[in-house]
Write an enzyme that holds these catalytic residues in place. Structure first.
Site, mmCIF file in Angstrom:
data_model
loop_
_atom_site.group_PDB
_atom_site.id
_atom_site.type_symbol
_atom_site.label_atom_id
_atom_site.label_comp_id
_atom_site.label_asym_id
_atom_site.label_seq_id
_atom_site.Cartn_x
_atom_site.Cartn_y
_atom_site.Cartn_z
ATOM 1 N N ASP A 10 0.747 -1.212 -0.113
ATOM 2 C CA ASP A 10 -0.150 0.297 0.067
ATOM 3 C C ASP A 10 0.971 1.266 0.038
ATOM 4 O O ASP A 10 0.416 2.256 0.675
ATOM 5 C CB ASP A 10 -0.882 0.011 1.170
ATOM 6 C CG ASP A 10 -1.948 -1.190 1.052
ATOM 7 O OD1 ASP A 10 -2.006 -1.853 0.082
ATOM 8 O OD2 ASP A 10 -2.959 -1.002 1.987
ATOM 9 N N LYS A 108 -6.854 -4.964 -3.501
ATOM 10 C CA LYS A 108 -7.849 -5.483 -2.314
ATOM 11 C C LYS A 108 -8.808 -4.467 -1.660
ATOM 12 O O LYS A 108 -8.286 -3.319 -2.025
ATOM 13 C CB LYS A 108 -6.682 -6.083 -1.337
ATOM 14 C CG LYS A 108 -5.970 -5.004 -0.720
ATOM 15 C CD LYS A 108 -5.015 -5.401 0.339
ATOM 16 C CE LYS A 108 -4.094 -4.420 0.807
ATOM 17 N NZ LYS A 108 -4.526 -3.356 1.604
ATOM 18 N N CYS A 153 -2.398 -2.829 7.422
ATOM 19 C CA CYS A 153 -2.245 -3.840 6.344
ATOM 20 C C CYS A 153 -1.021 -4.492 6.274
ATOM 21 O O CYS A 153 -0.976 -5.746 5.963
ATOM 22 C CB CYS A 153 -2.273 -3.058 4.919
ATOM 23 S SG CYS A 153 -4.161 -2.554 4.602
HETATM 24 C C1 VGL Z 1 -4.864 0.658 5.591
HETATM 25 C C2 VGL Z 1 -6.417 1.486 6.864
HETATM 26 C C3 VGL Z 1 -7.344 1.444 6.062
HETATM 27 C C4 VGL Z 1 -3.517 0.105 5.384
HETATM 28 C C5 VGL Z 1 -5.714 0.549 4.791
HETATM 29 O O1 VGL Z 1 -3.015 0.227 4.269
HETATM 30 O O2 VGL Z 1 -2.884 -0.039 6.362
HETATM 31 N N1 VGL Z 1 -5.379 0.997 6.756
HETATM 32 N N2 VGL Z 1 -7.366 0.969 4.716
#
Ligand code: VGL
Ligand code: ZN
Length: 207
Positions: A10, A108, A153
């Site tokens: 991410d 995702k 994540c």
């Molecule tokens: C994430 C919160 C919501 C992350 C993704 O990448 O850790 N955290 N969506």
């Protein structure tokens, strides 16, 4: 062919300072991750990729504030600011992330009612993303995980990788956390229990 892969989690604009769900220091690890990636022939980039009005957004739940929780059908779900909406600039990778040899971009969180911190299993804990099969069919038995956020994540991905029988390291200083109500300490503990090896970049980089 190498039996290990780097999972870069991410590294998207919305998780960088100034983004919709900023992770402190998220941009500080970009160069380190680029360098780390040169040592892997197998690299997977994950991308948080939500529908507009996604169930994990506080804005989808009138009367709820960000960082409150909501009882989803699969259990408690933290409510986040709108972030990583599919196709937007916020969902794009950090412009300096430079890993052209990455073999897979795994999205995702695109089912409207289900979140997915993990790159392996959605938040209902049963729906697979397919990453376990992709790795297995390529003979990969070991993964190294880094990126954002350590306590969401990255942590969930590392623990689930153990669940699928992989050998797992999490590169602590090539990751950054959110730390919501002690979530960072909890994530480290959960990774420990799951058998994730928590390492530093110096232990991995061959100079
Ligand atoms: C994430 C919160 C919501 C992350 C993704 O990448 O850790 N955290 N969506
Ligand atoms: Zn998300």
């Amino acid at each position: 062919m190498s039996n290990r892969a780097l999972l870069v989690v991410d590294m998207q604009n919305d998780f960088m300072p100034g983004g919709a769900l900023a992770v402190a220091g998220g941009h500080d690890i970009v160069a380190t991750i680029n360098k780390l990636a040169t040592q892997f022939s197998n690299v997977v980039l994950t991308q948080d990729w939500h529908t507009p009005g996604h169930a994990s957004f506080a804005s989808s739940h009138p009367g709820k504030d960000v960082y409150e929780t909501f009882d989803a059908f699969y259990g408690p779900q933290v409510l986040w600011p709108d972030h990583c909406v599919m196709g937007t600039e916020g969902a794009a990778f950090h412009p300096d992330l430079d890993i052209p040899h990455a073999g897979l971009v795994l999205r995702k969180g695109y089912h409207p009612a289900v979140d997915s911190y993990s790159a392996f299993l959605e938040a209902d804990r049963t729906t697979r993303t397919g990453l376990d099969g992709w790795l297995a069919s390529r003979g990969i038995t070991e993964v190294v995980v880094c990126g954002v956020a350590t306590d969401f994540c990255v942590g969930w991905t590392a623990c689930d990788a153990r669940h699928f029988g992989l050998t797992v390291s999490m590169v602590d200083d090539a990751s950054r956390g959110i730390d919501l109500d002690g979530s960072l300490a909890r994530a480290h503990r959960n990774m420990d229990i799951a058998g994730v090896d928590i390492v530093t970049i110096g232990q991995l980089l061959v100079v």
